[in-house]
Scaffold this motif. Structure first.
Motif, mmCIF file in Angstrom:
data_model
loop_
_atom_site.group_PDB
_atom_site.id
_atom_site.type_symbol
_atom_site.label_atom_id
_atom_site.label_comp_id
_atom_site.label_asym_id
_atom_site.label_seq_id
_atom_site.Cartn_x
_atom_site.Cartn_y
_atom_site.Cartn_z
ATOM 1 N N MET A 1 0.853 -1.211 0.000
ATOM 2 C CA MET A 1 0.000 0.000 0.000
ATOM 3 C C MET A 1 0.882 1.251 0.000
ATOM 4 O O MET A 1 1.948 1.258 0.587
ATOM 5 N N SER A 2 0.395 2.318 -0.641
ATOM 6 C CA SER A 2 1.262 3.462 -0.912
ATOM 7 C C SER A 2 1.145 4.538 0.158
ATOM 8 O O SER A 2 0.166 4.625 0.893
ATOM 9 N N ARG A 5 -1.931 6.628 -0.149
ATOM 10 C CA ARG A 5 -3.097 6.019 0.491
ATOM 11 C C ARG A 5 -3.113 6.313 1.999
ATOM 12 O O ARG A 5 -4.134 6.662 2.570
ATOM 13 N N TRP A 6 -1.951 6.156 2.626
ATOM 14 C CA TRP A 6 -1.865 6.438 4.067
ATOM 15 C C TRP A 6 -2.257 7.899 4.334
ATOM 16 O O TRP A 6 -2.964 8.191 5.301
ATOM 17 N N ALA A 8 -4.102 9.874 2.445
ATOM 18 C CA ALA A 8 -5.529 10.088 2.170
ATOM 19 C C ALA A 8 -6.367 9.643 3.374
ATOM 20 O O ALA A 8 -7.325 10.321 3.754
#
Ligand code: SAH
Ligand code: DHB
Ligand code: MG
Length: 221
Positions: A1-2, A5-6, A8
């Motif tokens: 996971m990017s 994403r964290w 956001a």
């Protein structure tokens, strides 16, 4: 996971459940404008500090590493108006910015900023017979964590809570052969928490706008 994403999800969390007051946003904005590094705790983490202070009914809080006072505002919001946050900061410039941010947030009167190397100030607090602290937040230079922990113990009441930021450092803390003085300092700190019977501790990994890191949580016997 990017990391995107964290970030956001951190933005979502800040929106849905943290909802920081305008003075907290202003503290970050003005700290950055003054050239301070963007290394304050995240909004969700700041609120966690406030909730921990409330949950342990803290009246006296000790913070090591003030920067622009962002975490300090959260901690001060978690104690009663006649409580006290004593926050230690090496850089006079950081302390001056923190003072403005704390006053604007309406908690300035319950915060005492002590300028100087934290180890020296901690020794002075011990010698001066300061009233014991209920909650301690360690967030200054990582090399100093072991000595800060040693100096903080006699300043704590039995049952006090210690929170320490940045104890995972992108996972580098798991590298036993690291020659990075920060990693060595954090590893020594974590081992002290684990091995000293005066503490009961855990470490939680975190991701978000501050990337991959974590915090330690310990109760003092
Ligand atoms: N707690 C802040 C961030 C602190 S950043 C927040 O979340 O908003 C770390 C701070 O520790 C910096 O302001 C740095 O100047 C300070 N610091 C570094 N070495 C120190 C030392 N030896 N004594 C006291 N403060 C120190
Ligand atoms: C850094 C982050 C922190 O939370 C801190 O207290 C000190 C340094 C960093 O990312 O360099
Ligand atoms: Mg930190």
């Amino acid at each position: 996971m990017s990391e995107a994403r964290w970030s956001a999800v951190d933005a979502y969390i800040a929106d849905v459940v943290v909802r920081p007051a305008a003075a907290l946003e202003a503290a970050l904005r003005d700290s950055e404008a003054a050239g301070l590094p963007a290394i304050a705790v995240s909004p969700a983490y700041g609120k966690l500090l406030m909730l921990l202070a409330r949950a342990c009914r803290a009246r006296r809080v000790l913070e090591i590493g003030t920067l622009g006072g962002y975490s300090t505002i959260w901690l001060a919001a978690g104690i009663p108006p006649d409580g006290r946050v004593v926050t230690l900061e090496l850089e006079p410039k950081h302390a001056a910015i923190a003072r403005v941010n704390l006053d604007r947030a309406g908690v300035g009167e319950r915060v005492d900023i002590r300028i100087g190397p934290a180890a020296t100030t901690l020794q002075a607090l011990g010698a001066g017979g300061a009233e014991p602290f209920d909650l301690v937040f360690i967030d200054a230079d990582k090399e100093g964590y072991p000595i800060y922990l040693e100096l903080v113990i006699p300043l704590c009441r039995a049952g006090a809570l210690i929170v320490a930021d940045n104890v995972v450092r992108d996972g580098r803390v798991a590298d036993a052969d690291s020659t990075d003085p920060q990693v060595i300092g954090i590893r020594k700190f974590n081992a002290m928490l684990a091995d000293d019977p005066r503490f009961d501790a855990t470490i939680i990994q975190t991701v978000g706008i501050k990337k991959y890191d974590g915090f330690a949580l310990a109760v003092v016997a």
